[in-house]
Design a protein around this motif. Structure first.
Motif, PDB file in Angstrom:
ATOM      1  N   GLU A  83       0.821  -1.311   0.108  1.00  0.00           N
ATOM      2  CA  GLU A  83       0.104  -0.126   0.011  1.00  0.00           C
ATOM      3  C   GLU A  83       0.794   1.118  -0.051  1.00  0.00           C
ATOM      4  OE1 GLU A  83      -3.678  -0.628   2.762  1.00  0.00           O
ATOM      5  OE2 GLU A  83      -2.064  -1.900   3.521  1.00  0.00           O
ATOM      6  N   VAL A  84       0.636   2.056  -0.892  1.00  0.00           N
ATOM      7  CA  VAL A  84       1.474   3.540  -0.911  1.00  0.00           C
ATOM      8  C   VAL A  84       0.409   4.590  -0.631  1.00  0.00           C
ATOM      9  CG1 VAL A  84       2.605   4.833  -2.277  1.00  0.00           C
ATOM     10  CG2 VAL A  84       2.985   2.393  -2.558  1.00  0.00           C
ATOM     11  N   GLU A  85       0.524   5.507   0.238  1.00  0.00           N
ATOM     12  CA  GLU A  85      -0.386   6.601   0.382  1.00  0.00           C
ATOM     13  C   GLU A  85       0.709   7.899   0.505  1.00  0.00           C
ATOM     14  OE1 GLU A  85      -2.488   4.125   4.206  1.00  0.00           O
ATOM     15  OE2 GLU A  85      -1.035   5.769   4.546  1.00  0.00           O
ATOM     16  N   TYR A  86      -0.292   8.918  -0.455  1.00  0.00           N
ATOM     17  CA  TYR A  86       0.421  10.209  -0.770  1.00  0.00           C
ATOM     18  C   TYR A  86      -0.385  11.227  -0.574  1.00  0.00           C
ATOM     19  CZ  TYR A  86       2.478  13.552  -4.160  1.00  0.00           C
ATOM     20  OH  TYR A  86       2.530  14.558  -4.641  1.00  0.00           O
ATOM     21  N   PHE A  87       0.403  12.482  -0.280  1.00  0.00           N
ATOM     22  CA  PHE A  87      -0.507  13.857  -0.279  1.00  0.00           C
ATOM     23  C   PHE A  87       0.602  14.875  -0.885  1.00  0.00           C
ATOM     24  CE2 PHE A  87       1.362  13.840   3.735  1.00  0.00           C
ATOM     25  CZ  PHE A  87       1.828  15.326   4.196  1.00  0.00           C
ATOM     26  N   GLU A  88      -0.103  15.672  -1.525  1.00  0.00           N
ATOM     27  CA  GLU A  88       0.433  16.974  -2.118  1.00  0.00           C
ATOM     28  C   GLU A  88      -0.393  18.175  -1.539  1.00  0.00           C
ATOM     29  OE1 GLU A  88       1.853  20.191  -4.753  1.00  0.00           O
ATOM     30  OE2 GLU A  88       2.542  18.185  -3.783  1.00  0.00           O
ATOM     31  N   LEU A  89       0.890  19.065  -0.888  1.00  0.00           N
ATOM     32  CA  LEU A  89       0.380  20.310  -0.149  1.00  0.00           C
ATOM     33  C   LEU A  89       0.301  21.351  -1.403  1.00  0.00           C
ATOM     34  CD1 LEU A  89       2.010  19.870   3.271  1.00  0.00           C
ATOM     35  CD2 LEU A  89      -0.414  19.779   2.574  1.00  0.00           C
ATOM     36  N   ASP A  90       1.506  21.586  -1.946  1.00  0.00           N
ATOM     37  CA  ASP A  90       1.335  22.802  -2.708  1.00  0.00           C
ATOM     38  C   ASP A  90       2.775  22.750  -3.753  1.00  0.00           C
ATOM     39  OD1 ASP A  90       3.808  23.910  -1.222  1.00  0.00           O
ATOM     40  OD2 ASP A  90       2.123  25.149  -0.019  1.00  0.00           O
ATOM     41  N   GLY A  91       2.750  23.528  -4.806  1.00  0.00           N
ATOM     42  CA  GLY A  91       4.051  23.528  -5.510  1.00  0.00           C
ATOM     43  C   GLY A  91       4.206  22.532  -6.501  1.00  0.00           C
ATOM     44  N   ALA A  92       5.594  22.012  -6.551  1.00  0.00           N
ATOM     45  CA  ALA A  92       5.870  20.837  -7.586  1.00  0.00           C
ATOM     46  C   ALA A  92       5.218  19.655  -6.834  1.00  0.00           C
ATOM     47  CB  ALA A  92       6.973  21.010  -7.929  1.00  0.00           C
ATOM     48  N   ALA A  93       5.040  18.704  -7.655  1.00  0.00           N
ATOM     49  CA  ALA A  93       4.499  17.286  -7.047  1.00  0.00           C
ATOM     50  C   ALA A  93       5.048  16.227  -7.744  1.00  0.00           C
ATOM     51  CB  ALA A  93       3.172  17.212  -7.076  1.00  0.00           C
ATOM     52  N   VAL A  94       5.355  14.817  -7.131  1.00  0.00           N
ATOM     53  CA  VAL A  94       5.824  13.718  -7.603  1.00  0.00           C
ATOM     54  C   VAL A  94       5.659  12.567  -6.722  1.00  0.00           C
ATOM     55  CG1 VAL A  94       8.197  14.033  -7.079  1.00  0.00           C
ATOM     56  CG2 VAL A  94       7.632  12.618  -9.127  1.00  0.00           C
ATOM     57  N   LEU A  95       5.279  11.468  -7.442  1.00  0.00           N
ATOM     58  CA  LEU A  95       5.204  10.198  -6.580  1.00  0.00           C
ATOM     59  C   LEU A  95       5.645   8.943  -7.548  1.00  0.00           C
ATOM     60  CD1 LEU A  95       4.537   8.220  -4.324  1.00  0.00           C
ATOM     61  CD2 LEU A  95       2.131   8.190  -5.139  1.00  0.00           C
ATOM     62  N   GLU A  96       6.465   8.317  -6.799  1.00  0.00           N
ATOM     63  CA  GLU A  96       7.250   7.136  -7.761  1.00  0.00           C
ATOM     64  C   GLU A  96       7.354   6.186  -6.759  1.00  0.00           C
ATOM     65  OE1 GLU A  96      10.624   7.692 -10.010  1.00  0.00           O
ATOM     66  OE2 GLU A  96       9.840   9.439 -11.167  1.00  0.00           O
ATOM     67  N   PHE A  97       7.238   4.864  -7.058  1.00  0.00           N
ATOM     68  CA  PHE A  97       7.521   3.888  -6.202  1.00  0.00           C
ATOM     69  C   PHE A  97       8.191   2.633  -7.080  1.00  0.00           C
ATOM     70  CE2 PHE A  97       6.401  -0.664  -4.981  1.00  0.00           C
ATOM     71  CZ  PHE A  97       6.816  -0.666  -3.857  1.00  0.00           C
ATOM     72  N   GLU A  98       9.224   2.115  -6.561  1.00  0.00           N
ATOM     73  CA  GLU A  98      10.098   0.981  -7.263  1.00  0.00           C
ATOM     74  C   GLU A  98      10.136  -0.055  -6.305  1.00  0.00           C
ATOM     75  OE1 GLU A  98      14.288   0.636  -9.711  1.00  0.00           O
ATOM     76  OE2 GLU A  98      13.825   2.327  -8.454  1.00  0.00           O
ATOM     77  N   LEU A  99      10.154  -1.304  -6.679  1.00  0.00           N
ATOM     78  CA  LEU A  99      10.590  -2.474  -6.366  1.00  0.00           C
ATOM     79  C   LEU A  99      11.576  -3.162  -7.002  1.00  0.00           C
ATOM     80  CD1 LEU A  99      10.152  -4.608  -3.751  1.00  0.00           C
ATOM     81  CD2 LEU A  99       8.597  -5.614  -5.437  1.00  0.00           C
ATOM     82  N   ARG A 100      12.658  -3.805  -6.348  1.00  0.00           N
ATOM     83  CA  ARG A 100      13.624  -4.317  -7.433  1.00  0.00           C
ATOM     84  C   ARG A 100      14.511  -5.348  -6.347  1.00  0.00           C
ATOM     85  NH1 ARG A 100      16.521   0.844  -7.723  1.00  0.00           N
ATOM     86  NH2 ARG A 100      18.451   0.696  -6.499  1.00  0.00           N
TER      87      ARG A 100
END
Length: 613
Positions: free
Chosen positions: A594-611
């Motif tokens: 499970e991945v949870e994310y929030f953006e407040l302001d400005g630039a925004a990015v979300l990446e998830f990686e499994l290796r």
């Protein structure tokens, strides 16, 4: 080595040209040819390729740079520091760029075909091709100019830019700020991502008889279109042909508190005022003139060749706007005829060749001119821009479920062979005239959840082996706007994910590059706009026994749970930050992530990686 990739920009790649009085340019970045503390120097016929910087001039006066080709560099073609009264004519400074991935981000990172810094004055730049750079020309008065108290008129002053091609930059065709008395005349300025000419805080600038075409399609905020001038004063915009830009001309005043107390600003003033537009031909489908607190502005001789809103101005700007005085079409006909002669040419490259007579074009780029006359021709590798003289296999998407590449500078793969791995290979030839010859993608075979692989590709008799690991994730994603701050009331924030305005999707990869605008390019069709949105994603996947690396890139808050255990947590306001954790599995089996994310302001990015490790 550049760290920015097709997938995302790396902030550490930005250049810093603002300090050089102690020789920082050469110490930090180097040059093909450097000249210091000299006069009456002639540099002719120099060729510089596949490096960072071409020619650097420091405190050089009364000199000549002619018939040089400093192109396909990762920094600056020509960089000038405290250098004045020089003639720069008949050169090629193309593809001097970093920090660009076409259609994904356009930063430029302070690279430029021509860099003009720190009180470099009275230079002539003429008859040169300066295309596909970070900026075409990046001119800045300098920190010394901004910090010199009590001296009006300090800057990069009195320079002339005439008969140049300043097109297809990642940022601006020409940026020249905090400077006086510059002339920008008879240039071709096309397809620059942010704007054609950026003249913020400029004074007494003459912009005359230029062709400004299709600029500003990827601008930021107020910066976009043909000509932009924040706090510009006494700017003359005369006899230009302005066609199909995001907008025509924009003057505006804003608070700009960080500059209001600089000595230069206290002496030379702030605010847009006393600017003149005369005898320009606008082919704009959008507003041709945009004014915000623009003071006194004189406009006359305007001719609109496409229907659209004539003027977008606030009340204070309208009060200072002189009466429009449209002139008969016959008076503008010479300008219109000149425009059509340029616009209808079939081979624009021939005009560039005419301008830079004497250059050795033995390494001419072997792709159609239609592709060259577009920013899609900018392709960056680990060491700089591709020059198309040799084959290049560019890595594109690299999520957990798909890896892909495109082949440039070659007619196609000789062969592609799977060495090992339960994966499917897909080869797709590009359309005729496209930049790439072929695309290659790798995915897990149907019914396979994860697999390592090795693929052999032959290109022009050269062998490469591509290796990686793929996992067939199937993410269930919920995205939502929120009003409760997740750092203070997480329960209420999470409850908003059950509201009416919620976006749901299923994704193979959790790689949500929101870019510089919050909530943009979310990765599925419905797009969130503005700040304050959250993402909840979950997936269940079969994994073999072993050790794995969990990695996130987030701006802002992120949390990762594996089978209910928190493995990564950075639940706060921050810029783009990588986090990682080690996952050990004693035996194979299903794992819930499970991945949870929030953006407040400005630039925004979300990446998830499994290796696997």
């Amino acid at each position: 080595m550049l760290k920015s990739t097709w997938e995302r920009e790396a902030a550490e790649d930005w250049l810093w040209p603002h300090e050089n009085d102690e020789g920082q340019w050469l110490t930090n970045y180097g040059a093909g040819l450097a000249v210091r503390d000299s006069s009456e120097v002639v540099i002719s016929g120099l060729v510089a390729r596949r490096g960072q910087n071409g020619i650097v001039l420091e405190r050089v006066v009364d000199s000549t740079v002619e018939l040089c080709d400093a192109s396909f560099l990762s920094g600056w073609g020509l960089a000038m520091w405290r250098s004045s009264r020089n003639r720069v004519e008949g050169n090629r400074f193309d593809y001097c760029i970093r920090g660009y991935a076409h259609g994904r981000y356009n930063r430029g990172q302070d690279s430029a075909g021509i860099l003009l810094f720190e009180q470099s004055c009275d230079n002539l730049f003429a008859l040169s091709s300066v295309t596909h750079g970070g900026d075409g020309v990046f001119g800045f008065a300098g920190n010394g100019a901004l910090g010199i108290e009590g001296r009006a008129g300090v800057g990069c002053n009195g320079n002339t830019f005439r008969d140049n091609d300043l097109s297809f930059a990642a940022a601006h065709g020409l940026e020249l700020t905090f400077s006086f008395g510059n002339r920008i005349e008879d240039n071709w300025i096309e397809g620059n991502a942010i704007c054609g000419i950026w003249a913020g805080y400029s004074r007494d600038t003459r912009i005359a008889h230029n062709r400004l075409i299709a600029n500003g399609d990827a601008g930021y905020g107020r910066e976009r279109g043909a000509i932009n001038a924040e706090h510009g004063q006494r700017i003359e915009i005369l006899g230009n042909e302005i066609k199909d830009n995001a907008l025509g001309v924009r003057f505006w005043t804003d608070a700009d508190l960080h500059l209001a107390e600089e000595p230069w600003t206290r002496v030379n003033g702030m605010g847009a005022r006393d600017n003149v537009l005369a005898e320009n031909g606008f082919f704009e489908p959008k507003s041709w003139l945009h004014l915000r607190e623009a003071g006194a502005t004189a406009v006359e001789g305007v001719r609109l060749w496409k229907r659209g809103p004539m003027l977008d101005a606030d009340a204070s700007s309208l009060e200072g706007l002189e009466e429009l005085k449209p002139r008969p079409k016959s008076e503008l006909q010479p300008h219109l005829n000149s425009w059509l002669a340029w616009d209808q040419r079939l081979h624009l490259q021939e005009e560039i060749e005419r301008r830079v007579q004497g250059l050795d074009h033995s390494a001419e780029v072997e792709v159609p001119w239609q592709v060259l006359r577009d920013r899609s021709a900018i392709v960056l590798g680990a060491w700089g821009p591709l020059d198309f003289e040799s084959a290049y296999l560019q890595r594109l998407e690299r999520g957990t479920g798909t890896h892909s590449w495109r082949l440039l500078g070659a007619s196609g793969f000789d062969s592609v062979k799977r060495l090992h791995g339960d994966v499917t290979l897909e080869r797709a030839p590009s359309m005729p005239g496209a930049l790439a010859a072929e695309h290659l993608s790798v995915q897990p075979q149907r019914g396979t959840t994860s697999s390592s692989y090795a693929i052999e590709v032959m290109i022009g008799g050269e062998r490469q082996v591509l290796e990686g690991w793929l996992c067939a994730f199937d993410w269930s994603v919920v995205a939502f706007s929120y009003t409760f701050d997740p750092r203070e009331d997480e329960a209420e924030w999470r409850a908003e994910a059950l509201g009416e305005e919620v976006v749901t999707a299923r994704l193979r990869d959790l790689k949500l590059a929101f870019s510089d605008g919050p909530g943009r390019r979310l990765g599925f069709s419905d797009d969130l706009s503005g700040d304050h949105f959250g993402v909840l994603a979950s997936s269940e996947v079969e994994l073999p026994a072993g050790q794995f690396l969990l990695r996130t890139l987030s701006d802002d808050g992120v949390r990762v749970k594996v089978d209910g255990r928190v493995e990564i947590e950075r639940w706060d306001h921050h810029g783009a930050t990588e986090d990682g954790a080690l996952l050990k599995l004693e035996e194979a089996g299903p794992v819930r992530i499970e991945v949870e994310y929030f953006e407040l302001d400005g630039a925004a990015v979300l990446e998830f990686e499994l290796r696997p490790l």
